[in-house]
Design a protein around this motif. Structure first.
Motif, PDB file in Angstrom:
ATOM      1  N   GLY A 107      28.962 -33.572 -14.042  1.00 45.66           N
ATOM      2  CA  GLY A 107      30.068 -32.560 -13.472  1.00 45.66           C
ATOM      3  C   GLY A 107      31.068 -33.214 -12.662  1.00 45.66           C
ATOM      4  N   GLN A 108      30.239 -34.358 -11.880  1.00 50.29           N
ATOM      5  CA  GLN A 108      31.114 -34.992 -10.702  1.00 50.29           C
ATOM      6  C   GLN A 108      32.130 -36.057 -11.436  1.00 50.29           C
ATOM      7  OE1 GLN A 108      27.946 -36.737  -8.496  1.00 50.29           O
ATOM      8  NE2 GLN A 108      28.842 -35.803  -6.509  1.00 50.29           N
ATOM      9  N   ILE A 109      31.484 -36.516 -12.700  1.00 53.29           N
ATOM     10  CA  ILE A 109      32.362 -37.454 -13.493  1.00 53.29           C
ATOM     11  C   ILE A 109      33.545 -36.670 -14.111  1.00 53.29           C
ATOM     12  CG2 ILE A 109      32.670 -38.886 -15.389  1.00 53.29           C
ATOM     13  CD1 ILE A 109      29.871 -39.818 -14.930  1.00 53.29           C
ATOM     14  N   ALA A 110      33.321 -35.440 -14.630  1.00 50.83           N
ATOM     15  CA  ALA A 110      34.535 -34.583 -15.073  1.00 50.83           C
ATOM     16  C   ALA A 110      35.445 -34.126 -14.020  1.00 50.83           C
ATOM     17  CB  ALA A 110      33.666 -33.408 -15.903  1.00 50.83           C
ATOM     18  N   LEU A 111      34.848 -33.692 -12.776  1.00 49.12           N
ATOM     19  CA  LEU A 111      35.743 -33.270 -11.849  1.00 49.12           C
ATOM     20  C   LEU A 111      36.469 -34.352 -11.458  1.00 49.12           C
ATOM     21  CD1 LEU A 111      36.314 -31.219  -9.653  1.00 49.12           C
ATOM     22  CD2 LEU A 111      34.501 -31.891  -8.190  1.00 49.12           C
ATOM     23  N   THR A 112      36.128 -35.891 -11.385  1.00 44.40           N
ATOM     24  CA  THR A 112      36.844 -36.783 -10.898  1.00 44.40           C
ATOM     25  C   THR A 112      38.021 -37.113 -11.783  1.00 44.40           C
ATOM     26  OG1 THR A 112      34.830 -38.150  -9.829  1.00 44.40           O
ATOM     27  CG2 THR A 112      36.716 -39.475 -10.741  1.00 44.40           C
ATOM     28  N   ARG A 113      37.699 -36.937 -13.010  1.00 44.59           N
ATOM     29  CA  ARG A 113      38.856 -37.234 -14.115  1.00 44.59           C
ATOM     30  C   ARG A 113      40.013 -36.074 -13.872  1.00 44.59           C
ATOM     31  NH1 ARG A 113      34.585 -38.392 -18.159  1.00 44.59           N
ATOM     32  NH2 ARG A 113      34.818 -36.411 -18.738  1.00 44.59           N
ATOM     33  N   HIS A 114      39.440 -34.817 -13.811  1.00 48.89           N
ATOM     34  CA  HIS A 114      40.424 -33.896 -13.722  1.00 48.89           C
ATOM     35  C   HIS A 114      41.259 -33.813 -12.225  1.00 48.89           C
ATOM     36  CE1 HIS A 114      41.855 -29.427 -13.659  1.00 48.89           C
ATOM     37  NE2 HIS A 114      41.724 -29.668 -12.446  1.00 48.89           N
ATOM     38  N   LEU A 115      40.549 -34.230 -11.223  1.00 47.23           N
ATOM     39  CA  LEU A 115      41.497 -34.301  -9.946  1.00 47.23           C
ATOM     40  C   LEU A 115      42.305 -35.538 -10.097  1.00 47.23           C
ATOM     41  CD1 LEU A 115      38.629 -33.078  -7.277  1.00 47.23           C
ATOM     42  CD2 LEU A 115      40.649 -31.867  -8.214  1.00 47.23           C
ATOM     43  N   ALA A 116      41.817 -36.635 -10.617  1.00 49.03           N
ATOM     44  CA  ALA A 116      42.335 -37.811 -10.608  1.00 49.03           C
ATOM     45  C   ALA A 116      44.058 -37.604 -11.409  1.00 49.03           C
ATOM     46  CB  ALA A 116      41.857 -39.027 -11.182  1.00 49.03           C
TER      47      ALA A 116
END
Length: 249
Positions: free
Chosen positions: A162-171
């Motif tokens: 989930g952290q990886i998906a959140l990173t991509r979304h916010l980026a």
């Protein structure tokens, strides 16, 4: 060369392990630090080590899983330093109970700290970074987000994915404001858990790594330093693997 001179960094999980290694690396390169964790005694010890390197440090003790705590972190940071340039989300917990025996409270706790805590901290600092049109966020995920582990609970792997998906979304959504958001996915690093293994288990772990050694916390800190500085200004939305070749993504 002080690559973070005049910069202010928040490091959650900054009292030990990878978070502490990153804080000390940032201090060496001139950053002022806000160290965040649950244990105040360990935080004070880490802050003293930062100050011994000639850097400024303040601590904030509390539970990153609570949304209001991230707002407190931002307030303390701005009260002391007046700016926020870097956020490192390194706070985390792990359990190793199989899925059929995993208590629901353990499932929720791991998700709350690892994933929701990262979200709360990002959401708290992003308005400030957006107004100043600059910032770096580094989320500490794990190789287990991409490669199942024989003894980790599913909640840990899910939280890290989930952290990886959140990173991509916010980026994607904050690139227009000159905010770079990336993640680091360590493999087997020589922190407290590997050090506690018996020699046979440690050798099995080491021999499974193509480079035939565990990584060192300082090597993860070097990557965080790169992502926190202007050296990485054209990199966002990425997850960098640091695993000695166990996962070549």
């Amino acid at each position: 060369m002080e690559l973070l001179k005049n910069k202010v960094a928040i490091v959650t999980g900054g009292s030990r392990g990878l978070g502490k290694a990153i804080a000390l690396k940032f201090a060496y390169h001139g950053a002022s630090l806000i160290l965040v964790a649950t244990n105040q005694d360990r935080l004070n010890q880490a802050a003293e080590e930062v100050r011994n390197r000639g850097a400024k440090a303040e601590i904030v003790a509390g539970d990153i899983a609570k949304p209001a705590f991230s707002e407190e972190i931002v307030k303390v940071t701005l009260d002391h330093f007046g700016q926020i340039d870097v956020l490192v989300n390194c706070a985390g917990v792990i359990t190793r109970t199989p899925v059929e025996k995993l208590p629901l409270e353990d499932w929720y706790r791991v998700i709350d700290v690892n994933l929701h805590g990262t979200f709360h901290a990002c959401r708290a600092v992003l308005p400030f970074m957006r107004r100043q049109a600059s910032g770096k966020i580094i989320n500490m995920t794990s190789q287990m987000a991409k490669l199942p582990h024989p003894s980790a609970s599913p909640s840990y792997e899910v939280s890290k994915a989930g952290q990886i998906a959140l990173t991509r979304h916010l980026a994607y959504h904050y690139a227009q404001y000159n905010i770079c958001i990336n993640a680091i996915a360590p493999g087997s690093i020589n922190t407290d858990l590997p050090k506690s293994m018996n020699p046979e288990a440690r050798e099995r772990l080491r021999s499974a790594i193509p480079l035939r050694r565990l990584g060192e916390p300082d090597e993860v800190a070097d990557c965080a330093l790169f992502l926190a500085t202007s050296l990485s200004d054209y990199i966002t939305g990425e997850t960098i693997d640091i695993n000695g070749g166990t996962l070549m993504d």
